[in-house]
Scaffold this motif. Structure first.
Motif, PDB file in Angstrom:
ATOM      1  N   HIS A  58       3.003   3.828  -1.094  1.00 31.81           N
ATOM      2  CA  HIS A  58       1.646   3.894  -0.553  1.00 31.81           C
ATOM      3  C   HIS A  58       1.124   2.469  -0.391  1.00 31.81           C
ATOM      4  N   ILE A  59       0.535   2.172   0.763  1.00 33.03           N
ATOM      5  CA  ILE A  59       0.087   0.811   1.055  1.00 33.03           C
ATOM      6  C   ILE A  59      -1.440   0.776   1.150  1.00 33.03           C
ATOM      7  N   ARG A  60      -2.037  -0.235   0.461  1.00 30.45           N
ATOM      8  CA  ARG A  60      -3.483  -0.429   0.494  1.00 30.45           C
ATOM      9  C   ARG A  60      -3.783  -1.906   0.785  1.00 30.45           C
ATOM     10  N   PRO A  61      -3.919  -2.281   2.068  1.00 32.47           N
ATOM     11  CA  PRO A  61      -4.299  -3.665   2.371  1.00 32.47           C
ATOM     12  C   PRO A  61      -5.697  -3.962   1.822  1.00 32.47           C
TER      13      PRO A  61
ATOM     14  N   LYS B 265      13.228   2.855  -8.973  1.00 28.77           N
ATOM     15  CA  LYS B 265      14.013   4.067  -8.741  1.00 28.77           C
ATOM     16  C   LYS B 265      13.240   5.317  -9.152  1.00 28.77           C
ATOM     17  N   ASP B 266      13.127   6.222  -8.190  1.00 29.81           N
ATOM     18  CA  ASP B 266      12.472   7.528  -8.382  1.00 29.81           C
ATOM     19  C   ASP B 266      10.983   7.419  -8.702  1.00 29.81           C
ATOM     20  N   LYS B 267      10.374   6.289  -8.378  1.00 30.59           N
ATOM     21  CA  LYS B 267       8.958   6.073  -8.645  1.00 30.59           C
ATOM     22  C   LYS B 267       8.121   6.215  -7.373  1.00 30.59           C
ATOM     23  N   SER B 268       6.882   6.648  -7.584  1.00 34.16           N
ATOM     24  CA  SER B 268       5.875   6.596  -6.530  1.00 34.16           C
ATOM     25  C   SER B 268       5.079   5.313  -6.730  1.00 34.16           C
ATOM     26  N   LEU B 269       5.168   4.409  -5.760  1.00 36.13           N
ATOM     27  CA  LEU B 269       4.559   3.088  -5.879  1.00 36.13           C
ATOM     28  C   LEU B 269       3.335   2.992  -4.985  1.00 36.13           C
ATOM     29  N   LEU B 270       2.281   2.366  -5.494  1.00 32.67           N
ATOM     30  CA  LEU B 270       1.142   1.997  -4.650  1.00 32.67           C
ATOM     31  C   LEU B 270       1.105   0.480  -4.602  1.00 32.67           C
ATOM     32  N   LEU B 271       1.239  -0.051  -3.403  1.00 31.02           N
ATOM     33  CA  LEU B 271       1.416  -1.479  -3.196  1.00 31.02           C
ATOM     34  C   LEU B 271       0.203  -2.056  -2.475  1.00 31.02           C
ATOM     35  N   ILE B 272      -0.343  -3.153  -2.998  1.00 32.47           N
ATOM     36  CA  ILE B 272      -1.484  -3.807  -2.362  1.00 32.47           C
ATOM     37  C   ILE B 272      -1.063  -5.174  -1.851  1.00 32.47           C
ATOM     38  N   ASP B 273      -1.296  -5.399  -0.563  1.00 34.10           N
ATOM     39  CA  ASP B 273      -1.102  -6.712   0.042  1.00 34.10           C
ATOM     40  C   ASP B 273      -2.457  -7.196   0.522  1.00 34.10           C
ATOM     41  N   ASP B 274      -2.570  -8.508   0.771  1.00 33.07           N
ATOM     42  CA  ASP B 274      -3.868  -9.024   1.195  1.00 33.07           C
ATOM     43  C   ASP B 274      -4.267  -8.497   2.570  1.00 33.07           C
ATOM     44  N   SER B 275      -3.286  -8.313   3.466  1.00 38.43           N
ATOM     45  CA  SER B 275      -3.591  -7.885   4.835  1.00 38.43           C
ATOM     46  C   SER B 275      -2.309  -7.434   5.519  1.00 38.43           C
ATOM     47  N   ILE B 276      -2.463  -6.853   6.694  1.00 37.22           N
ATOM     48  CA  ILE B 276      -1.326  -6.586   7.576  1.00 37.22           C
ATOM     49  C   ILE B 276      -1.603  -7.315   8.878  1.00 37.22           C
TER      50      ILE B 276
ATOM     51  N   ARG C 141       1.105   3.404  10.034  1.00 34.81           N
ATOM     52  CA  ARG C 141       1.822   4.016   8.902  1.00 34.81           C
ATOM     53  C   ARG C 141       3.199   4.498   9.334  1.00 34.81           C
ATOM     54  N   LYS C 142       3.261   5.196  10.458  1.00 36.24           N
ATOM     55  CA  LYS C 142       4.540   5.745  10.924  1.00 36.24           C
ATOM     56  C   LYS C 142       5.505   4.635  11.322  1.00 36.24           C
ATOM     57  N   GLN C 143       5.007   3.640  12.048  1.00 32.63           N
ATOM     58  CA  GLN C 143       5.890   2.574  12.516  1.00 32.63           C
ATOM     59  C   GLN C 143       6.486   1.772  11.364  1.00 32.63           C
ATOM     60  N   LEU C 144       5.709   1.578  10.290  1.00 32.31           N
ATOM     61  CA  LEU C 144       6.169   0.748   9.178  1.00 32.31           C
ATOM     62  C   LEU C 144       6.759   1.558   8.036  1.00 32.31           C
ATOM     63  N   GLY C 145       6.715   2.881   8.139  1.00 33.95           N
ATOM     64  CA  GLY C 145       7.412   3.723   7.185  1.00 33.95           C
ATOM     65  C   GLY C 145       6.717   3.930   5.855  1.00 33.95           C
ATOM     66  N   PHE C 146       5.384   3.785   5.818  1.00 38.28           N
ATOM     67  CA  PHE C 146       4.657   3.985   4.570  1.00 38.28           C
ATOM     68  C   PHE C 146       4.453   5.467   4.294  1.00 38.28           C
ATOM     69  N   THR C 147       4.372   5.832   3.027  1.00 42.72           N
ATOM     70  CA  THR C 147       4.027   7.213   2.672  1.00 42.72           C
ATOM     71  C   THR C 147       2.570   7.491   3.024  1.00 42.72           C
ATOM     72  N   SER C 148       1.702   6.558   2.711  1.00 39.88           N
ATOM     73  CA  SER C 148       0.305   6.645   3.131  1.00 39.88           C
ATOM     74  C   SER C 148      -0.227   5.239   3.335  1.00 39.88           C
ATOM     75  N   LEU C 149      -1.301   5.113   4.121  1.00 42.07           N
ATOM     76  CA  LEU C 149      -1.892   3.816   4.433  1.00 42.07           C
ATOM     77  C   LEU C 149      -3.396   3.979   4.525  1.00 42.07           C
ATOM     78  N   ARG C 150      -4.113   3.192   3.733  1.00 35.71           N
ATOM     79  CA  ARG C 150      -5.572   3.146   3.796  1.00 35.71           C
ATOM     80  C   ARG C 150      -6.027   1.702   3.637  1.00 35.71           C
ATOM     81  N   PHE C 151      -6.750   1.218   4.638  1.00 37.37           N
ATOM     82  CA  PHE C 151      -7.263  -0.146   4.604  1.00 37.37           C
ATOM     83  C   PHE C 151      -8.581  -0.200   3.828  1.00 37.37           C
ATOM     84  N   HIS C 152      -8.879  -1.380   3.288  1.00 34.78           N
ATOM     85  CA  HIS C 152     -10.199  -1.636   2.712  1.00 34.78           C
ATOM     86  C   HIS C 152     -11.231  -1.554   3.837  1.00 34.78           C
ATOM     87  N   ARG C 153     -12.321  -0.854   3.605  1.00 37.26           N
ATOM     88  CA  ARG C 153     -13.393  -0.776   4.594  1.00 37.26           C
ATOM     89  C   ARG C 153     -14.186  -2.084   4.598  1.00 37.26           C
TER      90      ARG C 153
END
Length: 476
Positions: A373-376, A340-351, A437-449
Motif C-alpha cells: 500500500h502506497i501513501r505519498p 515475506k508474506d507481509k502486508s506493507l504500507l509504504l510512505i514516500d515523500d512524493s510520486i 495505482r494500476k500502472q505502478l502495481g500498488f495494492t492501494s494508493l492514497r495521496f495526502h490531501r
C-alpha cells in the motif's frame, strides 16, 4: 535546488564556512563553491564539480588557500558560483539561489543599458548569477541594486554578496526560500538552513522576511530594506527538501513530517480501514512521515529495506535518468524476513515520474510481500515548478499524472480541467489515482490531501506556495 552559507568573523572563518556549506549537501549534487576575502584585501575562490565526489572531499585540500575573516559559498545544481565581480560599485563575490524565468528579456535589457557581453555557457545559456550581478550593477550601490534585481526578476532569487568584511543578504521577493542569520561571540553567519550552523556554535538571531535585505558584519546586523508582507514559501521544503533538524518560519521539518504521517493514518482509519502488518518509509525522506503514521495507527514501524549508505550516502541522484534508476535500485537492500508474506504500507515523500517507486514495489513483491500500500506524503504533482529548480524534469509530461491526463484528455488540456484533476473530491482525480495505482502495481494508493498538508505545516495557506499541486500562482 541548492543551498548557500556565509560567515563574517573576527578570526579565520575558513572552517566555519567549509562545514556550513557542507551541511547543505543534501540540496544539490552538481557544483559547489567557496569565496573568501583575505587579509591582503583580495578575494580567493574555489569551484568544483561534485557530481561524483562529496563536497568535503573536493574542498578540503583548498582550505589552506581559502583563509580569511569573511566568506560565502554554495551548493548548486546549476551554474558555477560564487562569481567574483569588479564594477563601479566595488569588487565583490556573489552567489544566488533560485530560478529566473525572464532570462532573455533581462539579458536584452542589460544590453540596452550598456552591458556589452555575458560569458556564454554550453547550450548558449547565460550564468544566472552573472545576470543578477549585471542587474545589481545598474544602480549606485549594492542595496539599491539588490532591490532592483528582485523587482526585475520573474521567478525567485535569493542572493548573498560578500563585500570585504560585510555580507549583504537578500531573500527572494516572495520568500519562497529561507535565509536565516546566526550569531556567536565575534561572528555572524547567514544560511539557507538553520541547522547548518548549530554545531558551529551559532544561535538564530534573525530570519529574513520576503524581499528583506540585511547587512551583517562580525558584530552587527543591519536591516537595510524592510520585509514585505506577502510570502509564498515553498511547501515542498517540509515535505522533501528540508533536512530533519531544519526550521522554516518556526516550523520544524521532522515535526511537520510526523504530523503529516499522523494525518495520513487518520484518513486511512476513517475511510479505508486497511490493516497492514508494518509501516515503512522510503529512505530517507519518507521515514519521518512513516514514523508519524505508525505512532498514530498503532501499526508497527519497521525497515523492510535499508539504504546502503557507505557508498550511497547522499539522497540526490546523477543527472542521467538511466543512471538514477540503476543507483536507486543499488541503494536499497531487502530485509526478507520483514517482507515475506507481509502486508506493507509504504510512505514516500512524493510520486514524480513513478519509475523508482514502481521498481521498489516490484522489488518488494519479488522479495515475497503480500501487499504493498502506497501513501505519498503530498498531493499528486500536476504542475512543474516555475519558481524553483526543485525537479530535473524538462517537461510536465515527465510527471506520471500529466501522462495519464494526456491519455484521457488529449494534447490540449485546459487549466480548468487540470484544476478538476487536482480536486481530491472529483471523479477525474479518483480515476487518475486509480490509473496510477494500476500502472505502478500498488495494492492501494492514497495521496495526502492538500488541505491536510497545509494543516500539517501549520502556517496560513496564504503564506504557502502550493503551485505544483494546486496550479494556483501568485495572482490567484
Amino acid at each position: 535546488m541548492g543551498g548557500m552559507f556565509g560567515v563574517v568573523s573576527n578570526t579565520n572563518c575558513a572552517l566555519d564556512l567549509f562545514f556550513g556549506i557542507d551541511y547543505h549537501s543534501h540540496l544539490g549534487t552538481k557544483r559547489a563553491g567557496m569565496a573568501v576575502y583575505t587579509e591582503d584585501g583580495d578575494y580567493n575562490r574555489s569551484i568544483h564539480n561534485i557530481e561524483n565526489s562529496p563536497f568535503r572531499t573536493k574542498f578540503e585540500n583548498d582550505l589552506d588557500e581559502l583563509q580569511g575573516y569573511s566568506g560565502i559559498g554554495c551548493i548548486s545544481d546549476n551554474d558555477p558560483q560564487p562569481l567574483l565581480v569588479q564594477s563601479h560599485i566595488g569588487s565583490y563575490a556573489i552567489t544566488t539561489l533560485g530560478k529566473i524565468n525572464n532570462m532573455d528579456e533581462l539579458v536584452e535589457d542589460c544590453f540596452k543599458y550598456g552591458h556589452t557581453h555575458f560569458l556564454e555557457r554550453s547550450g548558449g545559456r547565460v550564468n544566472a548569477t552573472e545576470l543578477v550581478a549585471a542587474l545589481i550593477n545598474q544602480k549606485a550601490n549594492l542595496v539599491d541594486g539588490l532591490l532592483f534585481a528582485q523587482e526585475k526578476i520573474k521567478g525567485s532569487m535569493s542572493i548573498l554578496i560578500l563585500s570585504g568584511d560585510k555580507i549583504y543578504a537578500s531573500r527572494d521577493k516572495l520568500g519562497r526560500t529561507p535565509l536565516i542569520v546566526g550569531t556567536k561571540d565575534g561572528a555572524k553567519c547567514v544560511s539557507f538552513e538553520d541547522f547548518a550552523y548549530y554545531n558551529l556554535g551559532f544561535t538564530t538571531e534573525h530570519e529574513l522576511g520576503p524581499n528583506e535585505v540585511v547587512v551583517i558584519t562580525k558584530d552587527s546586523l543591519e536591516i537595510v530594506a524592510e520585509p514585505k508582507k506577502k510570502m509564498k514559501i515553498c511547501s515542498f521544503l517540509w515535505v522533501y527538501y528540508g533536512y530533519p533538524p531544519a526550521n522554516y518560519e518556526g516550523v520544524n521539518v521532522e515535526a511537520m513530517r510526523y504530523i503529516c504521517g499522523k494525518m495520513l493514518a487518520k484518513r486511512d482509519k476513517e475511510e479505508t480501514g486497511i490493516k497492514p502488518d508494518i509501516v515503512a518509509g522510503v529512505p530517507d525522506s519518507g521515514i519521518a512521515h512513516a514514523v508519524g503514521y505508525a505512532n498514530e495507527s498503532g501499526v508497527p514501524y519497521a525497515r523492510p529495506f535499508i539504504k546502503y549508505t557507505p557508498t550511497w550516502p547522499r539522497s540526490f541522484m546523477p543527472q542521467n535518468q538511466a543512471q538514477r534508476a540503476r543507483i536507486a535500485k543499488m541503494k536499497l537492500i531487502a530485509v526478507n524476513q520483514l517482507i515475506k508474506d507481509k502486508s506493507l504500507l509504504l510512505i514516500d515523500d512524493s510520486i514524480v515520474r513513478g519509475t523508482q517507486l514502481g521498481e521498489t514495489t516490484d522489488f518488494l513483491y519479488q522479495s515475497g510481500a503480500k501487499e504493498v500500500h502506497i501513501r505519498p506524503a503530498c498531493p499528486p504533482l500536476l504542475f512543474g515548478c516555475k519558481y524553483l529548480d526543485f525537479s530535473r524534469s524538462k517537461s510536465e509530461l515527465d510527471l506520471i499524472t500529466r501522462r495519464i491526463i494526456k491519455e484521457r484528455e488529449g494534447d490540449n488540456v485546459s487549466k480548468e480541467v487540470l484544476m478538476d484533476y487536482a480536486n481530491p473530491d472529483s471523479k477525474n482525480y479518483q480515476e487518475m489515482v486509480e490509473e496510477i495505482r494500476k500502472q505502478l502495481g500498488f495494492t492501494s494508493l492514497r495521496f495526502h490531501r492538500l488541505d491536510d498538508l497545509i494543516e500539517s505545516i501549520g502556517l496560513d495557506s496564504d503564506c504557502l506556495c502550493t503551485y505544483c499541486w494546486s496550479g494556483k500562482d501568485d495572482n490567484d
